[in-house]
Design a protein around this motif. Structure first.
Motif, short mmCIF file in Angstrom:
data_model
loop_
_atom_site.label_atom_id
_atom_site.label_comp_id
_atom_site.label_asym_id
_atom_site.label_seq_id
_atom_site.Cartn_x
_atom_site.Cartn_y
_atom_site.Cartn_z
N LYS A 72 19.94 -23.81 -73.07
CA LYS A 72 19.51 -24.19 -74.41
C LYS A 72 19.93 -23.11 -75.41
O LYS A 72 19.76 -21.93 -75.18
N ARG A 73 20.49 -23.58 -76.55
CA ARG A 73 20.82 -22.71 -77.68
C ARG A 73 20.17 -23.33 -78.91
O ARG A 73 20.58 -24.41 -79.36
N GLU A 74 19.17 -22.66 -79.41
CA GLU A 74 18.32 -23.23 -80.47
C GLU A 74 18.29 -22.29 -81.66
O GLU A 74 18.31 -21.06 -81.51
N LYS A 84 16.36 -22.04 -85.67
CA LYS A 84 15.44 -22.52 -86.69
C LYS A 84 15.50 -21.56 -87.86
O LYS A 84 15.25 -20.36 -87.69
N GLU A 101 16.68 -27.14 -88.08
CA GLU A 101 16.41 -26.92 -86.66
C GLU A 101 17.61 -27.47 -85.89
O GLU A 101 17.85 -28.67 -85.88
N SER A 131 21.70 -28.23 -75.96
CA SER A 131 21.18 -28.01 -74.61
C SER A 131 22.01 -28.82 -73.62
O SER A 131 22.59 -29.85 -73.97
N GLU A 187 19.80 -27.47 -82.21
CA GLU A 187 19.68 -27.20 -80.79
C GLU A 187 20.83 -27.85 -80.04
O GLU A 187 21.20 -29.00 -80.32
#
Length: 695
Positions: free
Chosen positions: A559-561, A563, A541, A545, A543
């Protein structure tokens, strides 16, 4: 009648030829008699000797140029043709030469070292005999040719044409050499290639555990280093299903193991079946549930084995007597159980209490952003009414500017005259006041770029133009070390409050808001699992941000996430995901008809153009750390990088404080030197005071 031929020299060879011819004539007239030969050569050139023998036997000889020398040889007995040929081969063998018979019958004479690479006949048995060079392929049944070949090379004629080659896939040996030598090696192979008595014997246990007995016996016999031949080392395997030990090997080896098993398979008393097991790596509390489940399974399987209950009764115990407790301060397990069950549980503990490998995970986040924008617009307004106003781009509306300019105008003063009760006039004057400039200040504060305004008579115009360029290059390389199958988290950022709710009190007084903090920054959460070989499965995960701004309600977060679950090899860098985005937008607002006029239409239009290009990539690189050396290399690399950055900053110095020494971590030397302790500090301070007093 018997004819005898004696060879003593080159002259004698001619006499031998004449005698043989006359003998042949006489034999043609009488009954055929076998020809017999005798030889006597003294200081004779070996080529002459070879030619004489070839003439006598009627064979064509080809002599290698390297065949040189002189010989001395004499035979006191007569020989037949076969003996004469072997005599010839023996003489060549003594002087280091050999013959090769071609399919055409031609015989080549050369050095024996060169002869072994020639067309030597391959035979299945010793059909030639003597000193004839032959090659023979021998199949070995019971021993390994890889171990047998070095021994045969010591017995073969390595200085001459002998050679021994082993072929492991077929377990065969190829022998090259003199026929009699090859035959001797074949006889040695036949005597060595004997099948051993590797029978299998099963010993059933009554009291002890099969796996525990095998562990003890294997440590005594299978791992011996006293030079015992492998043939005499037994093979011991446990059969836990029947609680038996399977032994394979020579009778003497099996007998030794059988005696040891009988001594170990003794009935133990039921008292004292409590064992304390100190763990090295695992946590005692986590193993309790596992061991209880294993013990329940073992008890269930034992009850299903025929005769197991009777065996327990003979021991005077019950399978239900078991207790497993964890002692967390010492990280130990206290187990009370029967010997066989206790041995099985200890075996499980040994397999679980191992040093787990670690995984060093490095993530690379690369983002490149480019943005360009151009705004150009001309707005008109008339005092009598009417305007041209645009809302695209970053234009300041001319209508609001006109209204704010009107409010900002200075207000004229006033004079008021009143008559009091006595009839006297009272004059009250109000001076001129400045208008409200708040709205004008707000609008002018939002101007970006160039704004030019013109007022003529009742008309006003504003020209606004601005060009913007945005470039950003973001590189983040978070890394984290964690155990196999253990989740790890990494965060570098801020904890920003966000409003989650609001409650207004009675009469709109004492409003109450609920706030929740949100982590903004670089986050990395990973759970590695080392698979077979060097592959690593990663549950990731990721992220990134950042704060973008605020609205009337709350903040705006970019935000760049990501998973995902991936599999990567040890030390391999793979891409997790990415975004390549290019956005071009053009907005045109204009007055109908007037805005379409070529060139002049620009006076009645507003244009806003934006271009944005974004490249975002996320990479991951796992490194398996199985020992301290690998961990030390990784730590040293990161440590030296940080120290290099500090050295660079130290060279640059502090601009306004040139004498300030910036912090610097010590040089990496394996075990890092920690700051001095409190006792050492007091000692150094005392020495400093003592030195000052002496001065």
């Amino acid at each position: 009648m018997r004819s005898t031929i004696i060879l003593s020299s080159v002259a004698m060879s001619l006499a031998l030829t004449i005698a043989a011819s006359s003998s042949a004539v006489a034999q043609s007239q009488q009954v055929a008699q076998p020809v017999e030969y005798a030889a006597s050569f003294k200081n004779t050139d070996i080529t002459e000797f070879i030619q004489v023998v070839g003439r006598n036997l009627g064979k064509t000889m080809i002599i290698d140029p390297d065949v040189r020398g002189r010989i001395d040889v004499r035979s006191y007995d007569v020989m037949n043709e076969a003996q004469y040929w072997q005599f010839f081969l023996n003489v060549l063998e003594v002087y280091g030469f050999a013959t090769i018979t071609m399919e055409s019958g031609v015989i080549k004479v050369m050095r024996d070292k060169d002869a072994r690479n020639g067309a030597i006949p391959v035979v299945d048995s010793n059909v030639l005999g003597g000193d004839t060079l032959v090659t023979r392929v021998v199949t070995v049944e019971n021993v390994s040719v890889r171990e047998l070949a070095p021994l045969l090379r010591l017995l073969n004629d390595q200085s001459g044409g002998g050679n021994v080659v082993s072929y492991d896939p077929s377990n065969v040996i190829m022998l090259t050499g003199r026929s009699e030598t090859v035959q001797r090696l074949v006889e040695i192979i036949e005597r060595v290639d004997r099948a051993g008595n590797q029978d299998v014997e099963v010993v059933k246990l009554e009291y002890a555990s099969a796996s525990e007995v095998v562990r003890i016996a294997s440590a005594l016999y299978e791992k011996t280093t006293d030079g015992t031949p492998p043939l005499l080392i037994p093979r011991i395997v446990p059969d836990e299903r029947t609680n038996s030990v399977v032994i394979s090997g020579e009778p003497r080896a099996r007998e030794r193991v059988r005696k040891l098993i009988v001594q170990l398979d003794q009935d133990l008393k039921t008292q004292g079946n409590t064992r304390v097991v100190y763990l090295k790596y695992a946590k005692a509390k986590e193993l309790v549930d596992v061991l209880k489940g294993v013990s329940d399974t073992i008890k269930a399987e034992t009850q299903q084995i025929p005769g197991a209950a009777q065996a327990q009764q003979r021991r005077g115990s019950s399978n239900n007597d078991i207790s497993i407790t964890a002692h967390e301060p010492s990280n130990a397990l206290v187990i009370t159980a029967q010997p066989d069950l206790l041995a099985n549980l200890e075996n499980v503990i040994r397999q679980l209490d191992i040093r787990r490998a670690q995984v060093h995970v490095e993530a690379i986040i690369v983002e490149i952003f480019e943005g360009d924008g151009i705004d150009l617009g001309l707005q008109w307004v008339s005092e009598d009414g009417g305007l041209v106003q645009y809302s695209n781009g970053r234009q300041v509306p001319i209508g609001q500017l006109a209204a704010s300019a009107y409010l900002a105008q200075e207000q004229d003063g006033t004079t008021t005259t009143q008559i009091d009760n006595a009839g006297n006039p009272l004059v009250t004057s109000q001076p001129a006041q400045r208008g409200n400039v708040d709205l004008l200040a707000q609008l002018l504060g939002s101007v970006n770029g160039m704004m030019v305004g013109v007022i003529r008579n009742d008309w006003g115009a504003i020209l606004q133009a601005v060009a913007s360029t945005t470039n950003s290059n973001i590189l983040a390389t978070p890394s984290i070390m964690t155990l196999d199958n253990q989740e790890a988290q990494f965060l570098v950022g801020q904890s920003v409050p966000t409003i989650t709710g609001a409650t207004v009190g009675s009469n709109n007084q004492n409003p109450f808001q609920t706030v929740q903090r949100e982590d903004i920054g670089i986050k990395l959460k990973v759970t590695p699992q080392i698979n077979e070989g060097n592959a690593v499965q990663l549950i990731i995960e990721q992220e990134v941000s950042s704060l973008s701004g605020a609205t009337s309600v709350d903040i705006i977060v970019n935000k760049r996430e990501l998973k995902t679950t991936v599999i990567a090899e040890d030390g391999e860098t793979i891409v997790l995901g990415g975004l390549i985005d290019e956005d071009v937008q053009e907005s045109v607002q204009k007055v109908p008809l007037l805005g379409d006029i070529p060139f002049l239409g620009k006076l009645f239009s507003s244009t806003s153009t934006t271009k944005q290009k974004r490249n975002l990539m996320v990479f991951i690189k796992p490194t398996i750390v199985r020992d301290s050396d690998t961990a030390s290399v990784l730590s040293s690399r990161k440590y030296n990088y940080i120290r290099g950055e500090q050295l660079k900053r130290q060279e640059d110095g502090v601009s306004l404080m040139p004498n300030t020494v910036t912090p610097l971590i010590p040089e990496w030397d394996g075990p890092l030197t920690l700051p001095p302790g409190f006792d050492q500090y007091l000692q150094e301070k005392g020495e400093a005071k003592a030195g000052g007093g002496n001065d």
